[in-house]
Write a protein that holds these residues in place. Sequence first.
Motif: not given
Length: 515
Positions: A9-14, A189-195
């Motif tokens: 569930g947390l991973m799906m945020l990314q 989160t920030i690294a994934y969304w930046g990616w």
Amino acid sequence: MGAAQESVGLMMLQWGLHPWAIYAVVGLGLAYMSFRRGRPLAVRWLLEPLIGRERVEGWMGHTIDTVAIVGTLFGVATSFGFGVSQILGGLEFLGWAERSTWLIIGLIGGITAVAVWSVVSGVHKGLKWLSNINMSVAALMALIVFVLGPTIFLLKAIPQNLGQYLSLLPQTALHVGPFSTDGWEGAWTIAYWGWWTSWAPFVGMFIARISRGRTIREFVLGVLLAPTAASLVWFTIFGDAAILFQRESGSLATDDGEGGLTLNSDTALFQFFESMPGALTTVLSVVAMCVVILFFVTSSDSGSLVIDMLASGGSTETPVTTRVYWAVLEGVAAAALLVVGGDVALTALQTLSISTAAPFSIILVLACVSLLRAFRHEVASMPHYMQVMPSGTHEEPELAEGGPQPATRGRRRTVREELGSVSSTLAGFEPDSTPHTNGDGPVVSYRPLSSSEVRIDERTGQTEVERVDDPLAGEVFDTPEFTSSQEYLDQGGSAPSPQADEAQESEPAARGASG
């Protein structure tokens, strides 16, 4: 137990709605500006409704496309390098090879060669074939793990993970960790969304090119929901099955000496396949390496096409030599990083690629404002329709003489009884405003107005309607995208014949094959 239940569930945020919304903004803007308004297929044109054509074609537009090119090139090269590291991990895990400089160069050279063949053969041949094969093999691998793994456990986990994701979403979407000291938000989160943002020009353009003919509603729902659902199922099958394997055997991750667990991301997938029966460990490991190879082949060739279009100002008909140049450059960059600096160099380039997300996120926000300006005119100029029914349509049926009469009590009243003597008229409509007719009555187009759009002069009583100007009106382009767009037809152009459309679609592929 709680951490295991909340993990996917947390991973799906990314990997859920948020990152795909980033792609949806770019893809929707490119599709609208190109297919409907006839602009070149480049990121810079997303801002035309806001800053105008002159600035888009000037240094501002060049800067926007440069940021998109850098983010896409470094993003593909870095992912390419990490993918090769995972393939090397699989070969070492199976005992088939050991990591060496020549093996790295050989793997990257082979993948690059296939990508070059794909990019030369064209979108409708190599890229399409490899993408279909890749998705089919990946789906088959997931199905095997689902059927031969803990099937009942996974069937329970899918709705559980969906519920966890939806329940955690309002909280986690706004969580940035102001009092956090472990750096989790920055590393995940920030690294994934930046990616994801650095990949937005690449994936957004690809989505736009395959979405012609869709409505905005269909596009947004398709881009947001379908990949999110696929990601949920994929990570449930592999993620929850791996967590269960770790809880039962403890062999997937090891103690890091500080009260936590650590695992080797290059070999974790292949270690997990040891939970499969018999010789399937080796078979699935080989299949997984093939899937990784095909994923990065399709990423390299499609990324090369996108970079080439951006570098040529949005033209969809680019020379074969430049496409090959970008594909080779991605492979050379990945090989140089792996050979010289290994994973440390890849991480440094990944950080540089993610850093392009900062300026591009500003471009995304401005693109949203720009598209809203264009859509506002579309909504204001899009007619609604009503049909004017003849007055005799609702007459009561004739009753036979002497037959039973209808009951008046409890009976639904007819339209004539409801309206009484009320009448309506189309006086004031021009004859041309009711062009659509059929056997039931004329169809009239109209525009609904809100009270904020209407101004009434208190002295004269005259009504004035607020006018919504088209920020893109009157512009003409000498490009194939413009002559095949709705804007060209709105300006009086003639629609191309179906034969011409087919010839235009097949020409780039034929040119690529002959090159």
